[in-house]
Scaffold this motif. Sequence first.
Motif, PDB file in Angstrom:
ATOM      1  N   ALA A 151       0.839  -1.189   0.000  1.00  0.00           N
ATOM      2  CA  ALA A 151       0.000   0.000   0.000  1.00  0.00           C
ATOM      3  C   ALA A 151       0.880   1.246   0.000  1.00  0.00           C
ATOM      4  O   ALA A 151       2.095   1.170   0.257  1.00  0.00           O
ATOM      5  N   GLY A 152       0.261   2.398  -0.261  1.00  0.00           N
ATOM      6  CA  GLY A 152       1.037   3.622  -0.321  1.00  0.00           C
ATOM      7  C   GLY A 152       1.828   3.900   0.945  1.00  0.00           C
ATOM      8  O   GLY A 152       3.018   4.235   0.898  1.00  0.00           O
ATOM      9  N   TRP A 153       1.166   3.775   2.113  1.00  0.00           N
ATOM     10  CA  TRP A 153       1.863   4.072   3.365  1.00  0.00           C
ATOM     11  C   TRP A 153       2.972   3.059   3.625  1.00  0.00           C
ATOM     12  O   TRP A 153       4.002   3.393   4.236  1.00  0.00           O
ATOM     13  N   GLN A 154       2.790   1.835   3.146  1.00  0.00           N
ATOM     14  CA  GLN A 154       3.818   0.813   3.327  1.00  0.00           C
ATOM     15  C   GLN A 154       5.042   1.093   2.454  1.00  0.00           C
ATOM     16  O   GLN A 154       6.176   0.911   2.892  1.00  0.00           O
ATOM     17  N   VAL A 155       4.794   1.549   1.228  1.00  0.00           N
ATOM     18  CA  VAL A 155       5.906   1.945   0.364  1.00  0.00           C
ATOM     19  C   VAL A 155       6.673   3.098   1.005  1.00  0.00           C
ATOM     20  O   VAL A 155       7.908   3.098   1.082  1.00  0.00           O
ATOM     21  N   ALA A 158       8.615   1.933   4.194  1.00  0.00           N
ATOM     22  CA  ALA A 158       9.780   1.111   3.850  1.00  0.00           C
ATOM     23  C   ALA A 158      10.886   1.968   3.255  1.00  0.00           C
ATOM     24  O   ALA A 158      12.070   1.830   3.620  1.00  0.00           O
ATOM     25  N   ALA A 159      10.524   2.848   2.337  1.00  0.00           N
ATOM     26  CA  ALA A 159      11.530   3.688   1.688  1.00  0.00           C
ATOM     27  C   ALA A 159      12.189   4.641   2.681  1.00  0.00           C
ATOM     28  O   ALA A 159      13.407   4.847   2.644  1.00  0.00           O
ATOM     29  N   ALA A 160      11.393   5.217   3.582  1.00  0.00           N
ATOM     30  CA  ALA A 160      11.947   6.141   4.575  1.00  0.00           C
ATOM     31  C   ALA A 160      12.887   5.424   5.531  1.00  0.00           C
ATOM     32  O   ALA A 160      13.948   5.940   5.902  1.00  0.00           O
ATOM     33  N   LEU A 194       6.712   7.917  -6.289  1.00  0.00           N
ATOM     34  CA  LEU A 194       7.401   9.062  -6.876  1.00  0.00           C
ATOM     35  C   LEU A 194       8.249   9.779  -5.841  1.00  0.00           C
ATOM     36  O   LEU A 194       9.398  10.163  -6.103  1.00  0.00           O
ATOM     37  N   ASP A 195       7.703   9.976  -4.659  1.00  0.00           N
ATOM     38  CA  ASP A 195       8.439  10.647  -3.596  1.00  0.00           C
ATOM     39  C   ASP A 195       9.645   9.827  -3.143  1.00  0.00           C
ATOM     40  O   ASP A 195      10.706  10.382  -2.834  1.00  0.00           O
ATOM     41  N   ALA A 196       9.481   8.518  -3.121  1.00  0.00           N
ATOM     42  CA  ALA A 196      10.548   7.630  -2.644  1.00  0.00           C
ATOM     43  C   ALA A 196      11.607   7.347  -3.700  1.00  0.00           C
ATOM     44  O   ALA A 196      12.663   6.795  -3.385  1.00  0.00           O
ATOM     45  N   GLY A 197      11.308   7.685  -4.952  1.00  0.00           N
ATOM     46  CA  GLY A 197      12.253   7.376  -6.014  1.00  0.00           C
ATOM     47  C   GLY A 197      12.193   5.929  -6.447  1.00  0.00           C
ATOM     48  O   GLY A 197      13.167   5.390  -6.975  1.00  0.00           O
ATOM     49  N   ALA A 198      11.040   5.285  -6.244  1.00  0.00           N
ATOM     50  CA  ALA A 198      10.859   3.886  -6.640  1.00  0.00           C
ATOM     51  C   ALA A 198      10.140   3.835  -7.986  1.00  0.00           C
ATOM     52  O   ALA A 198       9.076   4.444  -8.159  1.00  0.00           O
ATOM     53  N   GLY A 199      10.689   3.103  -8.929  1.00  0.00           N
ATOM     54  CA  GLY A 199      10.065   2.971 -10.232  1.00  0.00           C
ATOM     55  C   GLY A 199       8.902   1.995 -10.184  1.00  0.00           C
ATOM     56  O   GLY A 199       8.991   0.943  -9.547  1.00  0.00           O
ATOM     57  N   LEU A 200       7.812   2.331 -10.858  1.00  0.00           N
ATOM     58  CA  LEU A 200       6.640   1.473 -10.871  1.00  0.00           C
ATOM     59  C   LEU A 200       6.781   0.393 -11.939  1.00  0.00           C
ATOM     60  O   LEU A 200       7.171   0.673 -13.082  1.00  0.00           O
TER      61      LEU A 200
END
Length: 317
Positions: A151-155, A158-160, A194-200
């Motif tokens: 989910a968005g909050w999980q991404v 994890a990224a943070a 997008l904020d985390a810099g993770a490609g979809l």
Amino acid sequence: MKERHLGRSGLLVSRLGLGTMTWGRDTGPEEAAAQLVAFVEAGGTLVDTADVYNDGDSERILGHLLRELVDRDGVVVATKAAIRPDGRYDGSRRHLLRALDASLDRMDLDYVDLWQLHVYDPATPLEETLSALDEAVASGRARYAGVSNYAGWQVAKAAAWQRAWPGRAPVVSAQLEYSLLSRDIEREVVPAALDAGAGLLPSSPLGRGVLTGKYRTGIPAGSRAAASHYADFVQPYLDDECARIVESVVTAAEGLGRSPLAVALAWVRDRPGVAAPVAGARTAAQLGAILESEDLTLPQEIRAALDDVSDTATGSP
């Protein structure tokens, strides 16, 4: 085939990924070989699998083909872990690292290029789960790490966490279902990625096959919806709202002189944050139709029309 960076990482991947979920069940070794050769010859690099796909047979077939048919160095191998064979989620460090070693053994590889957490396990502290990514990358068994079905909050969490301390493996990818029939990830996952810099890496980019238009007049024999193990997977996209979107895709395709498949795939491929849709095919002929989408860029007016027609039905913002 053009390449893109996977998120803010230095890893380049083809802007179309080859999915292998059918390998070992609906797609036998010979068809898989034909698919992989055609994909690589077209300039494709990203090949996606998972440890639970058909009891590991997808990985076994891919590993054999990497040894026998194509140059391993030219393929970006992505696999996933966090689901036990019995279907239970397990994000423990113990399970994940054992699963990675088992994947490497099945494929006879020293490393994978991208290792993703297949699902979020709420029963395991996230920091423990993420420590397995750090170990995998630090040991050289994986070059990059990512998540799938988060989910968005999980991404974001994890990224943070991974950015909070030097030396942790950054989250460079997020793989989730995304298509004209499934735009829910635009609410929170896309902004988080997008904020985390993770490609979809969109999975089921053709709406589980429905966006090809094959179900407009019924369920064809031999299709996924006609197969007992896939019928429930396809059924949610056979309602009237989805049919309305499919008809719009068909109309756009007729105007462009292209296939509905190409139009639907080009739409999701060029959405913000997308690195590469991951499209699977049962046969090499089906893959050939997918590869034909590479040279299509949708005119802005058609893209806007498809945005509008799919927006209300899916509830996307």
